[in-house]
Motif scaffolding. Sequence first.
Motif, PDB file in Angstrom:
ATOM      1  N   GLY A  57     -25.188  -5.707  11.927  1.00  0.00           N
ATOM      2  CA  GLY A  57     -25.261  -4.673  10.902  1.00  0.00           C
ATOM      3  C   GLY A  57     -25.050  -3.281  11.454  1.00  0.00           C
ATOM      4  N   THR A  58     -24.479  -2.414  10.626  1.00  0.00           N
ATOM      5  CA  THR A  58     -24.301  -1.009  10.979  1.00  0.00           C
ATOM      6  C   THR A  58     -24.656  -0.162   9.765  1.00  0.00           C
ATOM      7  OG1 THR A  58     -22.752   0.614  11.916  1.00  0.00           O
ATOM      8  CG2 THR A  58     -21.829  -0.972  10.355  1.00  0.00           C
ATOM      9  N   GLN A  59     -25.397   0.906  10.016  1.00  0.00           N
ATOM     10  CA  GLN A  59     -25.905   1.734   8.922  1.00  0.00           C
ATOM     11  C   GLN A  59     -24.839   2.712   8.440  1.00  0.00           C
ATOM     12  OE1 GLN A  59     -29.147   1.826   7.401  1.00  0.00           O
ATOM     13  NE2 GLN A  59     -28.072   3.183   5.966  1.00  0.00           N
ATOM     14  N   THR A  72     -24.695   3.804   0.241  1.00  0.00           N
ATOM     15  CA  THR A  72     -25.620   3.789   1.378  1.00  0.00           C
ATOM     16  C   THR A  72     -26.246   2.413   1.532  1.00  0.00           C
ATOM     17  OG1 THR A  72     -26.126   6.146   1.195  1.00  0.00           O
ATOM     18  CG2 THR A  72     -27.764   4.750   2.267  1.00  0.00           C
ATOM     19  N   ALA A  73     -26.117   1.847   2.731  1.00  0.00           N
ATOM     20  CA  ALA A  73     -26.614   0.496   2.997  1.00  0.00           C
ATOM     21  C   ALA A  73     -26.367   0.161   4.461  1.00  0.00           C
ATOM     22  CB  ALA A  73     -25.911  -0.528   2.104  1.00  0.00           C
ATOM     23  N   VAL A  74     -26.951  -0.949   4.873  1.00  0.00           N
ATOM     24  CA  VAL A  74     -26.552  -1.562   6.139  1.00  0.00           C
ATOM     25  C   VAL A  74     -25.396  -2.501   5.828  1.00  0.00           C
ATOM     26  CG1 VAL A  74     -27.236  -3.021   8.069  1.00  0.00           C
ATOM     27  CG2 VAL A  74     -28.876  -1.387   7.091  1.00  0.00           C
ATOM     28  N   TYR A  75     -24.311  -2.322   6.534  1.00  0.00           N
ATOM     29  CA  TYR A  75     -23.118  -3.128   6.311  1.00  0.00           C
ATOM     30  C   TYR A  75     -23.040  -4.209   7.384  1.00  0.00           C
ATOM     31  CZ  TYR A  75     -21.399  -0.055   2.684  1.00  0.00           C
ATOM     32  OH  TYR A  75     -21.258   0.645   1.512  1.00  0.00           O
ATOM     33  N   TYR A  76     -22.889  -5.449   6.927  1.00  0.00           N
ATOM     34  CA  TYR A  76     -22.852  -6.603   7.823  1.00  0.00           C
ATOM     35  C   TYR A  76     -21.469  -7.234   7.809  1.00  0.00           C
ATOM     36  CZ  TYR A  76     -27.944  -6.402   7.688  1.00  0.00           C
ATOM     37  OH  TYR A  76     -29.254  -6.003   7.778  1.00  0.00           O
ATOM     38  N   GLY A  81     -20.312   2.876  11.711  1.00  0.00           N
ATOM     39  CA  GLY A  81     -21.211   3.421  10.705  1.00  0.00           C
ATOM     40  C   GLY A  81     -21.623   4.841  11.048  1.00  0.00           C
ATOM     41  N   THR A 117     -24.741   5.868   5.715  1.00  0.00           N
ATOM     42  CA  THR A 117     -25.540   6.738   4.861  1.00  0.00           C
ATOM     43  C   THR A 117     -24.632   7.800   4.255  1.00  0.00           C
ATOM     44  OG1 THR A 117     -27.493   6.411   6.259  1.00  0.00           O
ATOM     45  CG2 THR A 117     -27.530   8.268   4.730  1.00  0.00           C
ATOM     46  N   ARG A 145     -23.192  -5.884   2.266  1.00  0.00           N
ATOM     47  CA  ARG A 145     -24.075  -4.741   2.483  1.00  0.00           C
ATOM     48  C   ARG A 145     -25.425  -4.982   1.833  1.00  0.00           C
ATOM     49  NH1 ARG A 145     -21.022  -0.165  -1.299  1.00  0.00           N
ATOM     50  NH2 ARG A 145     -21.632  -1.035  -3.336  1.00  0.00           N
TER      51      ARG A 145
END
Length: 118
Positions: free
Chosen positions: A111-113, A91-95, A9, A115, A38
């Motif tokens: 999770g990984t951010q 843009t989101a936290v991706y899981y 991320g 942006t 996400r």
Amino acid sequence: QVQLVESGGGLVQAGGSLRLSCAASGSIFSFSAMGWYRQAPGKEREFVARINWSSVSADYADSVKARFTISRANAVNTVYLQMNSLKPEDTAVYYCAAGPISHYPQYWGQGTQVTVSS
């Protein structure tokens, strides 16, 4: 138990690309699919993409079709998400997610951010 560890991320400008990775360890024989969800601020977690471990079958959310590609490397128990033509709304936290087809998703990564700036 299954452990899922995401990486890749970061911050990117609109139109740019990122590749996320998710490495699985532990009882990986217990699942047959891996993929990504996400969650944007103030929104519910949503499905992004999924790939079956034993085939080349993959599914995508309509919002990412033709821009994102999910792939896997069985030898290293890793799934990837190549994200191209990124938009601010990505843009989101991706899981990372994994599980048997009948109970997907059963396991989650931390999770990984991601942006995307306009």
